[in-house]
Motif scaffolding. Sequence first.
Motif, PDB file in Angstrom:
ATOM      1  N   VAL A 165       0.836  -1.203   0.000  1.00 32.98           N
ATOM      2  CA  VAL A 165       0.000   0.000   0.000  1.00 32.98           C
ATOM      3  C   VAL A 165       0.869   1.250   0.000  1.00 32.98           C
ATOM      4  O   VAL A 165       0.604   2.207  -0.734  1.00 32.98           O
ATOM      5  N   PHE A 166       1.926   1.257   0.788  1.00 28.29           N
ATOM      6  CA  PHE A 166       2.802   2.430   0.830  1.00 28.29           C
ATOM      7  C   PHE A 166       3.462   2.670  -0.520  1.00 28.29           C
ATOM      8  O   PHE A 166       3.463   3.783  -1.037  1.00 28.29           O
ATOM      9  N   LEU A 167       4.030   1.614  -1.095  1.00 27.58           N
ATOM     10  CA  LEU A 167       4.715   1.767  -2.377  1.00 27.58           C
ATOM     11  C   LEU A 167       3.738   2.111  -3.492  1.00 27.58           C
ATOM     12  O   LEU A 167       4.073   2.873  -4.406  1.00 27.58           O
ATOM     13  N   GLY A 168       2.521   1.585  -3.430  1.00 29.05           N
ATOM     14  CA  GLY A 168       1.498   1.960  -4.405  1.00 29.05           C
ATOM     15  C   GLY A 168       1.104   3.418  -4.277  1.00 29.05           C
ATOM     16  O   GLY A 168       0.864   4.109  -5.275  1.00 29.05           O
ATOM     17  N   SER A 169       1.066   3.911  -3.052  1.00 27.53           N
ATOM     18  CA  SER A 169       0.749   5.328  -2.829  1.00 27.53           C
ATOM     19  C   SER A 169       1.868   6.228  -3.331  1.00 27.53           C
ATOM     20  O   SER A 169       1.616   7.363  -3.743  1.00 27.53           O
ATOM     21  N   MET A 170       3.091   5.738  -3.291  1.00 31.63           N
ATOM     22  CA  MET A 170       4.206   6.506  -3.847  1.00 31.63           C
ATOM     23  C   MET A 170       4.080   6.612  -5.366  1.00 31.63           C
ATOM     24  O   MET A 170       4.484   7.608  -5.957  1.00 31.63           O
ATOM     25  N   LYS A 171       3.526   5.606  -5.985  1.00 30.62           N
ATOM     26  CA  LYS A 171       3.328   5.620  -7.434  1.00 30.62           C
ATOM     27  C   LYS A 171       2.259   6.640  -7.822  1.00 30.62           C
ATOM     28  O   LYS A 171       2.389   7.348  -8.802  1.00 30.62           O
ATOM     29  N   GLY A 172       1.209   6.698  -7.034  1.00 30.40           N
ATOM     30  CA  GLY A 172       0.124   7.644  -7.292  1.00 30.40           C
ATOM     31  C   GLY A 172      -0.979   7.445  -6.269  1.00 30.40           C
ATOM     32  O   GLY A 172      -1.194   6.335  -5.783  1.00 30.40           O
ATOM     33  N   LEU A 173      -1.680   8.508  -5.939  1.00 28.05           N
ATOM     34  CA  LEU A 173      -2.734   8.434  -4.932  1.00 28.05           C
ATOM     35  C   LEU A 173      -3.849   7.491  -5.378  1.00 28.05           C
ATOM     36  O   LEU A 173      -4.398   6.735  -4.569  1.00 28.05           O
ATOM     37  N   VAL A 188      -3.632   4.833  -7.273  1.00 23.53           N
ATOM     38  CA  VAL A 188      -3.159   3.444  -7.108  1.00 23.53           C
ATOM     39  C   VAL A 188      -3.188   3.050  -5.636  1.00 23.53           C
ATOM     40  O   VAL A 188      -3.636   1.954  -5.279  1.00 23.53           O
ATOM     41  N   GLY A 189      -2.709   3.953  -4.767  1.00 19.87           N
ATOM     42  CA  GLY A 189      -2.679   3.657  -3.339  1.00 19.87           C
ATOM     43  C   GLY A 189      -4.061   3.446  -2.748  1.00 19.87           C
ATOM     44  O   GLY A 189      -4.268   2.539  -1.937  1.00 19.87           O
ATOM     45  N   ILE A 190      -5.028   4.274  -3.167  1.00 12.09           N
ATOM     46  CA  ILE A 190      -6.396   4.139  -2.648  1.00 12.09           C
ATOM     47  C   ILE A 190      -7.012   2.830  -3.123  1.00 12.09           C
ATOM     48  O   ILE A 190      -7.659   2.119  -2.344  1.00 12.09           O
ATOM     49  N   ASN A 191      -6.798   2.495  -4.397  1.00  6.33           N
ATOM     50  CA  ASN A 191      -7.340   1.221  -4.906  1.00  6.33           C
ATOM     51  C   ASN A 191      -6.721   0.025  -4.194  1.00  6.33           C
ATOM     52  O   ASN A 191      -7.423  -0.939  -3.858  1.00  6.33           O
ATOM     53  N   LEU A 211      -8.130  -0.171  -0.588  1.00  6.37           N
ATOM     54  CA  LEU A 211      -9.507  -0.669  -0.569  1.00  6.37           C
ATOM     55  C   LEU A 211      -9.549  -2.177  -0.828  1.00  6.37           C
ATOM     56  O   LEU A 211     -10.251  -2.915  -0.133  1.00  6.37           O
ATOM     57  N   ALA A 212      -8.776  -2.632  -1.802  1.00  7.68           N
ATOM     58  CA  ALA A 212      -8.757  -4.064  -2.108  1.00  7.68           C
ATOM     59  C   ALA A 212      -8.209  -4.876  -0.936  1.00  7.68           C
ATOM     60  O   ALA A 212      -8.763  -5.929  -0.591  1.00  7.68           O
ATOM     61  N   ILE A 213      -7.157  -4.390  -0.321  1.00  3.19           N
ATOM     62  CA  ILE A 213      -6.575  -5.125   0.804  1.00  3.19           C
ATOM     63  C   ILE A 213      -7.483  -5.062   2.023  1.00  3.19           C
ATOM     64  O   ILE A 213      -7.584  -6.030   2.784  1.00  3.19           O
ATOM     65  N   ALA A 214      -8.193  -3.953   2.208  1.00  5.27           N
ATOM     66  CA  ALA A 214      -9.144  -3.859   3.321  1.00  5.27           C
ATOM     67  C   ALA A 214     -10.258  -4.899   3.163  1.00  5.27           C
ATOM     68  O   ALA A 214     -10.650  -5.555   4.135  1.00  5.27           O
ATOM     69  N   LEU A 215     -10.770  -5.060   1.956  1.00  3.59           N
ATOM     70  CA  LEU A 215     -11.787  -6.091   1.717  1.00  3.59           C
ATOM     71  C   LEU A 215     -11.207  -7.494   1.907  1.00  3.59           C
ATOM     72  O   LEU A 215     -11.889  -8.394   2.404  1.00  3.59           O
TER      73      LEU A 215
END
Length: 117
Positions: free
Chosen positions: A51-59, A61-64, A67-71
């Motif tokens: 999630v952190f590295l995805g958020s570094m790529k773009g907000l 990507v990080g939000i998606n 959300l997927a990992i939360a589910l």
Amino acid sequence: WFFISCRIIFSASFLVNQGITCTQLSYYLYSFLVVHFLGISLHNFPEGTTVFLGSMKGLHVGINLALAIALHNIPEGVAVALPVYFATQSKWQTFKLASLSGFAEPLGVIIVGMLSA
């Protein structure tokens, strides 16, 4: 893990019907849940880093990803909570260990955030 936990619970209910005492069954479930808890916690740590590295790529990507990992974490919480509840018969102990296994994910975010800074 969910299906493994369900299998353990099914086996435990079978053992109860075979004359195994509740103390022996609780010990068996408790020893299983310690290993299970550690496995889920080790599984959650890389999810936090993702999630952190995805958020570094773009907000977006990080939000998606979050959300997927939360589910994805809903059945993981159930997989941790069921053996704990059947071993201890304590809702508070169940809540504590299920929550603790999920805290490995934010810990992964914090550690990767500190390392990347």
